[in-house]
Design a protein around this motif. Structure first.
Motif, mmCIF file in Angstrom:
data_model
loop_
_atom_site.group_PDB
_atom_site.id
_atom_site.type_symbol
_atom_site.label_atom_id
_atom_site.label_comp_id
_atom_site.label_asym_id
_atom_site.label_seq_id
_atom_site.Cartn_x
_atom_site.Cartn_y
_atom_site.Cartn_z
ATOM 1 N N MET A 1 0.854 -1.176 0.000
ATOM 2 C CA MET A 1 0.000 0.000 0.000
ATOM 3 C C MET A 1 0.891 1.227 0.000
ATOM 4 N N SER A 2 0.653 2.143 -0.913
ATOM 5 C CA SER A 2 1.453 3.367 -0.935
ATOM 6 C C SER A 2 0.857 4.365 0.045
ATOM 7 N N GLN A 3 1.728 5.027 0.752
ATOM 8 C CA GLN A 3 1.315 5.938 1.806
ATOM 9 C C GLN A 3 1.260 7.360 1.278
ATOM 10 N N GLN A 4 0.209 8.084 1.644
ATOM 11 C CA GLN A 4 0.126 9.497 1.313
ATOM 12 C C GLN A 4 1.095 10.253 2.208
ATOM 13 N N PRO A 5 1.738 11.312 1.682
ATOM 14 C CA PRO A 5 2.687 12.065 2.506
ATOM 15 C C PRO A 5 2.020 12.578 3.784
ATOM 16 N N GLY A 6 2.745 12.435 4.901
ATOM 17 C CA GLY A 6 2.244 12.942 6.170
ATOM 18 C C GLY A 6 1.305 12.009 6.911
ATOM 19 N N ARG A 7 0.866 10.940 6.277
ATOM 20 C CA ARG A 7 -0.026 10.003 6.970
ATOM 21 C C ARG A 7 0.784 8.976 7.739
ATOM 22 N N HIS A 8 0.354 8.721 8.938
ATOM 23 C CA HIS A 8 1.000 7.694 9.743
ATOM 24 C C HIS A 8 0.524 6.324 9.285
ATOM 25 N N ARG A 9 1.405 5.336 9.418
ATOM 26 C CA ARG A 9 1.098 3.969 8.996
ATOM 27 C C ARG A 9 0.656 3.133 10.182
ATOM 28 N N ALA A 10 -0.345 2.303 9.943
ATOM 29 C CA ALA A 10 -0.858 1.429 10.989
ATOM 30 C C ALA A 10 -1.085 0.034 10.426
ATOM 31 N N LEU A 11 -0.990 -0.954 11.298
ATOM 32 C CA LEU A 11 -1.205 -2.346 10.920
ATOM 33 C C LEU A 11 -2.205 -2.978 11.872
ATOM 34 N N ALA A 12 -3.134 -3.742 11.315
ATOM 35 C CA ALA A 12 -4.086 -4.521 12.104
ATOM 36 C C ALA A 12 -3.625 -5.975 12.110
ATOM 37 N N VAL A 13 -3.579 -6.571 13.309
ATOM 38 C CA VAL A 13 -3.179 -7.965 13.467
ATOM 39 C C VAL A 13 -4.275 -8.698 14.234
ATOM 40 N N THR A 14 -4.738 -9.808 13.671
ATOM 41 C CA THR A 14 -5.715 -10.652 14.355
ATOM 42 C C THR A 14 -4.998 -11.877 14.903
ATOM 43 N N ALA A 15 -5.121 -12.100 16.214
ATOM 44 C CA ALA A 15 -4.549 -13.279 16.866
ATOM 45 C C ALA A 15 -5.681 -14.275 17.092
ATOM 46 N N SER A 16 -5.724 -15.314 16.261
ATOM 47 C CA SER A 16 -6.790 -16.302 16.393
ATOM 48 C C SER A 16 -6.340 -17.629 15.793
ATOM 49 N N ASN A 17 -6.324 -18.645 16.637
ATOM 50 C CA ASN A 17 -5.965 -19.967 16.142
ATOM 51 C C ASN A 17 -6.971 -20.449 15.105
ATOM 52 N N ARG A 18 -8.260 -20.213 15.355
ATOM 53 C CA ARG A 18 -9.293 -20.712 14.436
ATOM 54 C C ARG A 18 -9.384 -19.896 13.158
ATOM 55 N N ALA A 19 -9.303 -18.573 13.246
ATOM 56 C CA ALA A 19 -9.364 -17.761 12.025
ATOM 57 C C ALA A 19 -8.130 -17.997 11.161
ATOM 58 N N SER A 20 -6.964 -18.172 11.779
ATOM 59 C CA SER A 20 -5.747 -18.415 10.998
ATOM 60 C C SER A 20 -5.791 -19.773 10.307
ATOM 61 N N ALA A 21 -6.560 -20.722 10.879
ATOM 62 C CA ALA A 21 -6.704 -22.055 10.276
ATOM 63 C C ALA A 21 -7.856 -22.110 9.282
ATOM 64 N N GLY A 22 -8.583 -21.003 9.111
ATOM 65 C CA GLY A 22 -9.697 -20.980 8.163
ATOM 66 C C GLY A 22 -10.985 -21.577 8.691
ATOM 67 N N VAL A 23 -11.064 -21.814 10.009
ATOM 68 C CA VAL A 23 -12.276 -22.384 10.607
ATOM 69 C C VAL A 23 -13.423 -21.378 10.547
#
Length: 177
Positions: A1-23
């Motif tokens: 993703m290209s960042q617009q000048p001056g915008r701060h970058r953020a990341l969303a992380v989901t910690a889930s055994n079931r979601a990561s396994a596709g359940v």
């Protein structure tokens, strides 16, 4: 993703055994991305990982990649597999206890089980990391709190109104001539 000048970058992380396994489908991560975008951040993710050491790796990678903010969802409860706070603490340089306290207070106004969230928050390098609960309601409550303080917190972490050093010669006791 290209960042617009001056915008701060953020990341969303989901910690889930079931979601990561596709359940089941990750619902919290997309809410985080939408909330961060609404706050003006250039938001990436969600990155979906199993709880435990993969959370620590995702956080360390995000810090190394220079993200300003990382929000996690999931793994903050009291079940035997909920280990996100422990993994987060391994990465943090220091904690900011008021953030998770405010998030829990927001949730407690609606559901008593919000008291069971063990989420933490703090700074790793120049990255603010905040753990949110895994429920959609918990994510929404957390985003409501963060919308009121996240931009200011990121500004402060980056020096904000506290410059590292005054570049003027007279501030260093030198003759300005």
């Amino acid at each position: 993703m290209s960042q617009q000048p001056g915008r701060h970058r953020a990341l969303a992380v989901t910690a889930s055994n079931r979601a990561s396994a596709g359940v089941y489908e990750d619902k919290g991560g997309p809410l985080l991305v939408a909330g961060l975008t609404d706050m003006g951040f250039a938001a990436d993710g969600p990155t979906v990982v199993p709880d435990g050491e993969p959370v620590e790796k995702a956080l360390r990678d995000a810090v190394a990649d220079g993200y300003d903010v990382v929000l996690t969802t999931g793994g903050t409860g009291i079940s035997p597999t909920d280990r996100t706070p422990e993994m987060t603490r391994r990465v943090l340089d220091y904690e900011i206890p008021g953030i998770p306290e405010a998030i829990r207070a927001e949730g407690l106004a609606k559901v008593p089980t919000a008291a069971l969230s063990r989420g933490t928050a703090g700074v790793a390098g120049r990255t603010l990391v905040v753990n949110l609960p895994g429920s959609s309601g918990g994510v929404k409550d957390g985003l409501a709190v963060l919308a009121r303080l996240l931009p200011h917190a990121v500004d402060q972490i980056h020096g904000g109104d506290h410059p590292a050093a005054d570049p003027r010669p007279e501030s260093r006791g030198e003759d300005p001539r």
